[in-house]
Design a protein around this motif. Sequence first.
Motif, short mmCIF file in Angstrom:
data_model
loop_
_atom_site.label_atom_id
_atom_site.label_comp_id
_atom_site.label_asym_id
_atom_site.label_seq_id
_atom_site.Cartn_x
_atom_site.Cartn_y
_atom_site.Cartn_z
N ASP A 167 -68.03 -4.85 -6.23
CA ASP A 167 -67.53 -3.60 -5.42
C ASP A 167 -67.43 -2.47 -6.43
O ASP A 167 -66.83 -1.20 -6.00
CB ASP A 167 -66.23 -3.75 -4.51
CG ASP A 167 -66.69 -4.97 -3.75
OD1 ASP A 167 -67.76 -4.68 -3.00
OD2 ASP A 167 -65.75 -5.71 -3.47
N SER A 168 -67.77 -2.29 -7.47
CA SER A 168 -67.72 -1.32 -8.44
C SER A 168 -68.58 -0.02 -8.19
O SER A 168 -69.93 -0.32 -7.86
CB SER A 168 -67.89 -1.66 -10.08
OG SER A 168 -67.84 -0.43 -10.79
N LYS A 169 -68.20 0.98 -8.07
CA LYS A 169 -69.11 2.19 -7.61
C LYS A 169 -69.92 2.78 -8.84
O LYS A 169 -70.91 3.22 -9.02
CB LYS A 169 -68.37 3.41 -7.29
CG LYS A 169 -67.83 3.19 -5.70
CD LYS A 169 -66.90 4.09 -5.20
CE LYS A 169 -66.35 3.74 -3.91
NZ LYS A 169 -65.33 4.78 -3.38
N ALA A 170 -69.47 2.30 -10.16
CA ALA A 170 -70.05 2.80 -11.07
C ALA A 170 -69.83 1.59 -12.34
O ALA A 170 -69.07 1.67 -13.05
CB ALA A 170 -69.32 3.98 -11.81
N CYS A 227 -75.60 1.24 -2.72
CA CYS A 227 -75.53 0.71 -1.35
C CYS A 227 -74.89 -0.55 -1.26
O CYS A 227 -75.08 -1.45 -2.29
CB CYS A 227 -77.01 0.74 -0.72
SG CYS A 227 -77.97 2.32 -0.59
N ALA A 228 -74.20 -0.73 -0.19
CA ALA A 228 -73.45 -2.02 -0.12
C ALA A 228 -74.49 -3.22 0.21
O ALA A 228 -75.58 -2.80 0.67
CB ALA A 228 -72.46 -2.12 1.21
N THR A 258 -74.43 -5.65 -5.08
CA THR A 258 -73.19 -5.23 -4.54
C THR A 258 -72.52 -5.78 -3.44
O THR A 258 -73.39 -6.42 -2.79
CB THR A 258 -73.42 -3.70 -4.23
OG1 THR A 258 -74.57 -3.67 -3.40
CG2 THR A 258 -73.87 -2.90 -5.32
N PRO A 309 -75.04 6.94 -5.30
CA PRO A 309 -74.13 5.93 -4.90
C PRO A 309 -74.89 4.92 -4.42
O PRO A 309 -75.89 4.86 -3.89
CB PRO A 309 -73.36 6.69 -3.65
CG PRO A 309 -73.48 8.07 -3.83
CD PRO A 309 -74.79 8.38 -4.39
N MET A 316 -68.47 -3.02 -0.70
CA MET A 316 -68.15 -1.69 -0.98
C MET A 316 -66.81 -1.26 -0.24
O MET A 316 -66.03 -1.83 0.16
CB MET A 316 -69.34 -1.02 -1.03
CG MET A 316 -70.39 -1.40 -1.92
SD MET A 316 -70.13 -1.37 -3.72
CE MET A 316 -70.63 0.05 -4.07
N ASP A 317 -67.18 -0.04 0.52
CA ASP A 317 -66.28 0.57 1.51
C ASP A 317 -66.49 0.33 2.82
O ASP A 317 -66.24 1.11 3.87
CB ASP A 317 -66.05 2.07 1.14
CG ASP A 317 -65.51 2.25 -0.35
OD1 ASP A 317 -64.68 1.53 -0.56
OD2 ASP A 317 -65.95 3.15 -0.75
#
Length: 161
Positions: free
Chosen positions: A23-26, A78-79, A107, A76, A110-111
């Motif tokens: 779930d890390s965005k980076a 994608c989930a 991934t 960004p 995520m959100d």
Amino acid sequence: MKETGIQIDSIDIDGRCEPFGIDSKAPVFHYTLFSTENGKRVTSFQVLVQLDEAVVWDSGRQPFPGLPYVRYAGEPLCAMSRYRVRIRVWDELDRAGPWSGPAFFETGLMDKGFQADWIEPEQANTVREKDIPHFMVFKPNPEFLGGHDRCRPALNLVRDL
């Protein structure tokens, strides 16, 4: 351009080999190297991240910061998607190494706002953990002769999380 003897041996993402559901965005990419020549030194690197065949991040050639860790800095993520990462390096004679074999990561949600409830079976004849005195849970086993059974097991105990 002549290829260097330095090559990427392995890549891990956020400290794991081909992680699933991050779930890390980076995420942070880490690579290990091997060389067919002695005394080689890395001077720069390039990271390529792809979703299917589309490039979502090309770091371009970057100076080597001294440690083989690179934080993702692309668009960004994608989930619930599978990404491919490839890395290459340059040596002190400005020779590019070959692209690494692909490493993958997927991934997670995520959100996306995932919400759930814990599933816990109905437990009859139990005592809440905080209501049991410490000496009852860790009462020594009189038959203890060594090994792992020094304390009696606590039966019918519900753990409060």
